[in-house]
Design a protein around this motif. Structure first.
Motif, mmCIF file in Angstrom:
data_model
loop_
_atom_site.group_PDB
_atom_site.id
_atom_site.type_symbol
_atom_site.label_atom_id
_atom_site.label_comp_id
_atom_site.label_asym_id
_atom_site.label_seq_id
_atom_site.Cartn_x
_atom_site.Cartn_y
_atom_site.Cartn_z
ATOM 1 N N ARG A 120 30.706 37.773 23.168
ATOM 2 C CA ARG A 120 32.056 37.246 23.306
ATOM 3 C C ARG A 120 32.086 36.060 24.274
ATOM 4 O O ARG A 120 32.719 35.042 24.007
ATOM 5 N N GLU A 121 31.375 36.205 25.403
ATOM 6 C CA GLU A 121 31.392 35.111 26.374
ATOM 7 C C GLU A 121 30.656 33.891 25.829
ATOM 8 O O GLU A 121 31.082 32.754 26.070
ATOM 9 N N ARG A 122 29.571 34.099 25.095
ATOM 10 C CA ARG A 122 28.884 32.949 24.495
ATOM 11 C C ARG A 122 29.813 32.205 23.537
ATOM 12 O O ARG A 122 29.841 30.978 23.506
ATOM 13 N N ALA A 123 30.584 32.963 22.757
ATOM 14 C CA ALA A 123 31.535 32.324 21.838
ATOM 15 C C ALA A 123 32.629 31.602 22.612
ATOM 16 O O ALA A 123 33.045 30.497 22.240
ATOM 17 N N ASP A 124 33.114 32.222 23.695
ATOM 18 C CA ASP A 124 34.122 31.567 24.530
ATOM 19 C C ASP A 124 33.588 30.253 25.094
ATOM 20 O O ASP A 124 34.278 29.228 25.093
ATOM 21 N N ARG A 125 32.371 30.302 25.598
ATOM 22 C CA ARG A 125 31.796 29.116 26.223
ATOM 23 C C ARG A 125 31.506 28.022 25.195
ATOM 24 O O ARG A 125 31.679 26.832 25.493
ATOM 25 N N LEU A 126 31.068 28.393 23.999
ATOM 26 C CA LEU A 126 30.872 27.372 22.965
ATOM 27 C C LEU A 126 32.192 26.689 22.641
ATOM 28 O O LEU A 126 32.250 25.460 22.514
ATOM 29 N N ARG A 127 33.247 27.461 22.519
ATOM 30 C CA ARG A 127 34.574 26.864 22.268
ATOM 31 C C ARG A 127 34.953 25.896 23.383
ATOM 32 O O ARG A 127 35.316 24.741 23.117
ATOM 33 N N ASP A 128 34.841 26.351 24.619
ATOM 34 C CA ASP A 128 35.260 25.514 25.749
ATOM 35 C C ASP A 128 34.355 24.295 25.908
ATOM 36 O O ASP A 128 34.822 23.198 26.233
ATOM 37 N N PHE A 129 33.054 24.481 25.682
ATOM 38 C CA PHE A 129 32.091 23.385 25.746
ATOM 39 C C PHE A 129 32.440 22.322 24.709
ATOM 40 O O PHE A 129 32.475 21.117 25.002
ATOM 41 N N THR A 130 32.720 22.761 23.486
ATOM 42 C CA THR A 130 32.997 21.832 22.391
ATOM 43 C C THR A 130 34.301 21.085 22.615
ATOM 44 O O THR A 130 34.401 19.872 22.375
ATOM 45 N N VAL A 131 35.314 21.795 23.069
ATOM 46 C CA VAL A 131 36.605 21.164 23.341
ATOM 47 C C VAL A 131 36.451 20.044 24.361
ATOM 48 O O VAL A 131 36.945 18.918 24.170
ATOM 49 N N LEU A 132 35.752 20.327 25.462
ATOM 50 C CA LEU A 132 35.607 19.313 26.501
ATOM 51 C C LEU A 132 34.662 18.195 26.059
ATOM 52 O O LEU A 132 34.935 17.015 26.328
ATOM 53 N N LEU A 133 33.572 18.541 25.368
ATOM 54 C CA LEU A 133 32.650 17.501 24.903
ATOM 55 C C LEU A 133 33.359 16.536 23.959
ATOM 56 O O LEU A 133 33.144 15.314 24.023
ATOM 57 N N ASP A 134 34.211 17.064 23.101
ATOM 58 C CA ASP A 134 34.979 16.207 22.199
ATOM 59 C C ASP A 134 35.845 15.236 22.991
ATOM 60 O O ASP A 134 35.892 14.031 22.691
ATOM 61 N N ARG A 135 36.512 15.726 24.010
ATOM 62 C CA ARG A 135 37.356 14.842 24.821
ATOM 63 C C ARG A 135 36.510 13.788 25.546
ATOM 64 O O ARG A 135 36.876 12.610 25.579
ATOM 65 N N LEU A 136 35.414 14.214 26.113
ATOM 66 C CA LEU A 136 34.577 13.294 26.881
ATOM 67 C C LEU A 136 34.033 12.158 26.020
ATOM 68 O O LEU A 136 33.842 11.036 26.505
ATOM 69 N N LEU A 137 33.763 12.453 24.748
ATOM 70 C CA LEU A 137 33.180 11.450 23.862
ATOM 71 C C LEU A 137 34.222 10.611 23.117
ATOM 72 O O LEU A 137 33.864 9.702 22.377
ATOM 73 N N THR A 138 35.506 10.930 23.337
ATOM 74 C CA THR A 138 36.549 10.156 22.672
ATOM 75 C C THR A 138 37.530 9.520 23.649
ATOM 76 O O THR A 138 38.322 8.657 23.242
ATOM 77 N N GLU A 139 37.499 9.922 24.906
ATOM 78 C CA GLU A 139 38.404 9.376 25.909
ATOM 79 C C GLU A 139 37.587 8.754 27.043
ATOM 80 O O GLU A 139 36.572 9.314 27.454
ATOM 81 N N PRO A 140 38.001 7.626 27.565
ATOM 82 C CA PRO A 140 37.222 6.957 28.615
ATOM 83 C C PRO A 140 37.242 7.683 29.950
ATOM 84 O O PRO A 140 36.301 7.563 30.743
ATOM 85 N N ALA A 141 38.310 8.433 30.241
ATOM 86 C CA ALA A 141 38.418 9.159 31.505
ATOM 87 C C ALA A 141 39.084 10.499 31.230
ATOM 88 O O ALA A 141 40.135 10.553 30.569
#
Length: 297
Positions: A120-141
């Motif tokens: 469950r925690e691995r799935a939670d962390r993949l979700r949170d990792f992906t959400v933030l990585l998407d923002r980091l790669l599409t927003e300058p700050a």
């Protein structure tokens, strides 16, 4: 159907240089590598870093796409990894795909000294990792205060060469991972159904993958997304098929999985004395003779 390969990071660069050039010259669509600190039976042998390897490969290749298959939160952190991904995309001229997955309880999960996370925690962390990585790669700050990962005015400038960002290929078979794929993935990755026993047949494996594809399509429908916009990637070597035995065996395997919805099939570059053992000549002929035969599937 596209034909790609995995090159494990087991070669010193004096050898690896030619191995990656070979993948480029043979015409593979993408050359991936595993993003682990070590892996299973390779744990006590050579195993080089993924990001430096891909950066070096980007310099000595011209056409082939490059990627991780897959990166997990087990030892990666979104802010630093986003900077690595942005740099890889720049060095390669926009030829990078990021494979993402939840990881397992293996070596990567314990090598940093912590206790392995639950499923469950691995799935939670993949979700949170992906959400933030998407923002980091599409927003300058980015400032991000939700979930397991944080960012405070994180800069990812100038951003990805590819727009709107580097594509994500998400490895998932459960409902949460499939929903994540429908939301963020440009591709979906499967290794088949690990619940099948050792006596499973290729037909049973294809039926299991068909069911996975149907669940992916349902997740896309629920998200209001056209399922045809998500590539479906099969990493071979973990199903009862024998794709590396011969060109004919590869074509038969690829055709069978194309029928159930797979659009990209990935074969490992052979490594003698391992579970990925095979004839180098067959591997090369799969690229030059097999790939054209399955291109229209």
């Amino acid at each position: 159907m596209r034909v790609s390969t995995v090159i494990l990071p087991v070669y010193p660069w004096r050898e690896a240089r030619e191995v990656w050039r070979e993948a480029d010259d043979l015409g593979f669509h993408t050359a991936y590598t595993y993003d682990h600190l070590s892996w299973r039976t390779f744990r006590d042998g050579p195993w080089f870093g993924t990001v430096p390897t891909l950066a070096a490969a980007a310099v000595v290749t011209d056409r082939v796409r490059l990627g991780t298959l897959v990166t997990s939160p087990n030892f990666r952190e979104p802010v630093t990894f986003a900077k690595d991904v942005m740099t890889l995309d720049d060095v390669s001229g926009g030829r990078v795909t990021v494979g993402l997955g939840a990881g397992t309880t293996g070596f990567d999960a314990s090598v940093l000294g912590g206790e392995p996370w639950s499923a469950r925690e691995r799935a939670d962390r993949l979700r949170d990792f992906t959400v933030l990585l998407d923002r980091l790669l599409t927003e300058p700050a980015v400032t991000h205060e939700e979930g397991h990962y944080r960012a405070r005015e994180a800069r990812t400038i100038p951003g990805s060469v590819q727009t709107p960002r580097v594509p994500f290929a998400i490895a998932a078979t459960g409902p949460r991972g499939l929903r994540l794929t429908a939301r963020f993935g440009q591709a979906w990755v499967t290794t088949g159904d690990g619940r099948l026993g050792d006596d499973a047949t290729p037909a049973q494996s294809r039926a299991a993958v068909r069911a996975q594809v149907e669940r992916l399509e349902a997740a896309c429908d629920d998200a209001g997304r056209d399922p045809s916009g998500v590539e479906r990637v099969l990493l071979t070597g973990f199903t009862p098929d024998r794709a590396l035995e011969s060109v004919d065996a590869f074509v038969e395997t690829a055709a069978g999985y194309a029928e159930v919805g797979i659009t990209e099939i990935v074969v490992h570059r052979p490594i003698p004395g391992t579970q990925f053992e095979g004839e180098q000549s067959v591997f090369e002929r799969i690229a030059t003779e097999g790939a054209p035969q399955v291109a229209g599937l």
